[in-house]
Design a protein around this motif. Structure first.
Motif, PDB file in Angstrom:
ATOM      1  N   SER A 117     -21.851  16.550 109.638  1.00  9.87           N
ATOM      2  CA  SER A 117     -22.082  17.888 109.982  1.00  9.87           C
ATOM      3  C   SER A 117     -21.046  18.627 109.686  1.00  9.87           C
ATOM      4  CB  SER A 117     -22.744  17.921 111.232  1.00  9.87           C
ATOM      5  OG  SER A 117     -22.893  19.456 111.614  1.00  9.87           O
ATOM      6  N   ASP A 118     -21.038  19.835 109.461  1.00  8.03           N
ATOM      7  CA  ASP A 118     -19.750  20.835 109.623  1.00  8.03           C
ATOM      8  C   ASP A 118     -19.941  21.958 110.801  1.00  8.03           C
ATOM      9  OD1 ASP A 118     -21.637  22.384 108.294  1.00  8.03           O
ATOM     10  OD2 ASP A 118     -20.376  22.749 106.463  1.00  8.03           O
ATOM     11  N   THR A 119     -21.225  21.692 111.533  1.00  5.59           N
ATOM     12  CA  THR A 119     -21.400  22.549 112.591  1.00  5.59           C
ATOM     13  C   THR A 119     -20.584  22.334 113.722  1.00  5.59           C
ATOM     14  OG1 THR A 119     -23.672  22.997 111.564  1.00  5.59           O
ATOM     15  CG2 THR A 119     -23.124  23.620 113.899  1.00  5.59           C
ATOM     16  N   LYS A 123     -20.745  14.763 114.040  1.00  9.71           N
ATOM     17  CA  LYS A 123     -20.240  16.060 114.472  1.00  9.71           C
ATOM     18  C   LYS A 123     -18.846  16.053 114.192  1.00  9.71           C
ATOM     19  CE  LYS A 123     -23.795  16.469 118.136  1.00  9.71           C
ATOM     20  NZ  LYS A 123     -24.242  16.481 119.524  1.00  9.71           N
ATOM     21  N   MET A 162     -26.207  12.046 113.645  1.00  7.13           N
ATOM     22  CA  MET A 162     -25.408  12.949 113.193  1.00  7.13           C
ATOM     23  C   MET A 162     -24.085  13.033 113.550  1.00  7.13           C
ATOM     24  SD  MET A 162     -25.606  17.022 114.740  1.00  7.13           S
ATOM     25  CE  MET A 162     -27.032  17.649 114.042  1.00  7.13           C
TER      26      MET A 162
END
Length: 102
Positions: free
Chosen positions: A74-76, A5, A3
């Motif tokens: 991811s854009d979280t 980040k 992932m």
């Protein structure tokens, strides 16, 4: 799959998918080089492990279906549940032990 980040979990600086300042632990906790060196002393505040540079995912597919376009970052936003002070205190307790011996 890793992932990717979008930010440092400590200072919240943005880390683009191609950033060479992004560092990760084996659990994919993500911090910037400055925080790893200055705040964390190469100690992940979440697991106690060490850090390594985050790999760069290719922007284009050199193999069919394998690229940042196919598996985007991811854009979280992720922020540590620990304060900067708590991170530093934890790091200080085990920083003298090299990551491969923790």
């Amino acid at each position: 799959m890793l992932m990717i980040k979008p930010n440092c979990e400590c200072c919240e600086v943005q880390l683009s998918p191609d950033s060479t300042d992004a560092m990760i632990c084996s659990y994919e906790c993500t911090f910037c080089r400055r925080c790893v060196a200055e705040q964390l002393q190469n100690v992940c505040p979440n697991c106690g492990g060490g850090f390594t540079p985050r790999p760069i995912r290719p922007k284009q597919a050199y193999r069919d279906g394998v690229s940042l376009l196919h598996q985007p970052a991811s854009d979280t936003k992720v922020v540590s549940r620990y304060t900067v002070v708590e991170m530093g205190e934890f790091a200080a307790t085990i920083a003298a032990i090299s990551p491969e011996h923790r």
